[in-house]
Design a protein around this motif. Structure first.
Motif, PDB file in Angstrom:
ATOM      1  N   GLN A 124       0.629  -1.269  -0.034  1.00  0.00           N
ATOM      2  CA  GLN A 124       0.029  -0.111   0.116  1.00  0.00           C
ATOM      3  C   GLN A 124       0.899   1.305  -0.091  1.00  0.00           C
ATOM      4  O   GLN A 124       0.494   2.168  -0.919  1.00  0.00           O
ATOM      5  CB  GLN A 124      -1.013  -0.087   1.196  1.00  0.00           C
ATOM      6  CG  GLN A 124      -1.862  -1.153   1.101  1.00  0.00           C
ATOM      7  CD  GLN A 124      -2.826  -1.149   2.197  1.00  0.00           C
ATOM      8  OE1 GLN A 124      -3.148  -0.119   3.033  1.00  0.00           O
ATOM      9  NE2 GLN A 124      -3.578  -2.368   2.559  1.00  0.00           N
ATOM     10  N   GLU A 144       2.016   2.516  -3.179  1.00  0.00           N
ATOM     11  CA  GLU A 144       1.112   2.925  -4.282  1.00  0.00           C
ATOM     12  C   GLU A 144       1.068   4.582  -4.042  1.00  0.00           C
ATOM     13  O   GLU A 144       0.432   5.251  -5.022  1.00  0.00           O
ATOM     14  CB  GLU A 144      -0.239   2.316  -4.023  1.00  0.00           C
ATOM     15  CG  GLU A 144      -0.233   0.950  -4.437  1.00  0.00           C
ATOM     16  CD  GLU A 144      -0.144   0.522  -5.853  1.00  0.00           C
ATOM     17  OE1 GLU A 144      -0.228   1.477  -6.753  1.00  0.00           O
ATOM     18  OE2 GLU A 144       0.234  -0.618  -6.344  1.00  0.00           O
ATOM     19  N   GLN A 175      -8.323   3.414   2.493  1.00  0.00           N
ATOM     20  CA  GLN A 175      -8.372   2.228   2.224  1.00  0.00           C
ATOM     21  C   GLN A 175      -9.265   2.157   0.868  1.00  0.00           C
ATOM     22  O   GLN A 175      -9.340   1.391   0.094  1.00  0.00           O
ATOM     23  CB  GLN A 175      -8.937   1.326   3.309  1.00  0.00           C
ATOM     24  CG  GLN A 175      -7.961   1.158   4.401  1.00  0.00           C
ATOM     25  CD  GLN A 175      -6.532   0.473   3.756  1.00  0.00           C
ATOM     26  OE1 GLN A 175      -6.774  -0.562   3.369  1.00  0.00           O
ATOM     27  NE2 GLN A 175      -5.559   1.040   4.382  1.00  0.00           N
ATOM     28  N   LEU A 178      -7.364   3.275  -2.208  1.00  0.00           N
ATOM     29  CA  LEU A 178      -6.553   2.292  -2.509  1.00  0.00           C
ATOM     30  C   LEU A 178      -7.276   1.002  -3.218  1.00  0.00           C
ATOM     31  O   LEU A 178      -6.763   0.685  -4.393  1.00  0.00           O
ATOM     32  CB  LEU A 178      -5.548   1.751  -1.405  1.00  0.00           C
ATOM     33  CG  LEU A 178      -4.358   2.857  -1.134  1.00  0.00           C
ATOM     34  CD1 LEU A 178      -3.987   2.143   0.379  1.00  0.00           C
ATOM     35  CD2 LEU A 178      -3.451   3.089  -2.000  1.00  0.00           C
ATOM     36  N   THR A 237      -6.207   1.127  -7.193  1.00  0.00           N
ATOM     37  CA  THR A 237      -4.728   0.253  -7.217  1.00  0.00           C
ATOM     38  C   THR A 237      -5.202  -1.112  -7.168  1.00  0.00           C
ATOM     39  O   THR A 237      -6.273  -1.460  -6.798  1.00  0.00           O
ATOM     40  CB  THR A 237      -4.077   0.548  -6.240  1.00  0.00           C
ATOM     41  OG1 THR A 237      -4.156  -0.009  -4.885  1.00  0.00           O
ATOM     42  CG2 THR A 237      -3.596   2.175  -6.171  1.00  0.00           C
TER      43      THR A 237
END
Length: 115
Positions: A31, A34, A102, A105, A109
């Motif tokens: 994470q 990213e 969250q 992401l 991603t």
């Protein structure tokens, strides 16, 4: 294929930025990778070219940009391509970024996708 770039604009001596960076350090490496943490200003105090381009006025600010290629065929047969980034999502403020991270992401991603 997800073609997005996530920028996180911060500044030195910005308490909300420090708080957000502390939170980011607790995330899994996939994470963290990213997120592209970039300064909003250069040493002289002026905004960076990217901050200007994306109209960043405050920190911390998270901006998701869609990445695309614009290609044109030249008369001699060569192809000329330019990478374009278009902002699609923006969140300002440490707590708002933490609260939406969250979801952001997951949407932009593969960092939360199961193997």
């Amino acid at each position: 294929m997800k073609n997005y770039h996530i920028y996180l604009f911060t500044q030195e001596a910005c308490p909300p930025c420090v708080r957000l960076k502390d939170h980011l350090s607790s995330l899994p490496k996939e994470q963290q990778l990213e997120l592209d943490i970039v300064p909003m200003k250069v040493a002289s105090g002026q905004r960076t070219a990217l901050a200007e381009e994306l109209f960043i006025e405050r920190t911390p600010t998270l901006v998701v940009c869609h990445e695309d290629l614009l290609c044109e065929q030249e008369t001699d047969g060569d192809e000329f391509c330019t990478q374009l980034e278009r902002p699609v999502w923006r969140v300002e403020g440490a707590q708002r970024i933490i609260d939406s991270l969250q979801t952001t992401l997951a949407a932009y991603t593969y960092a939360l996708d199961p193997d």
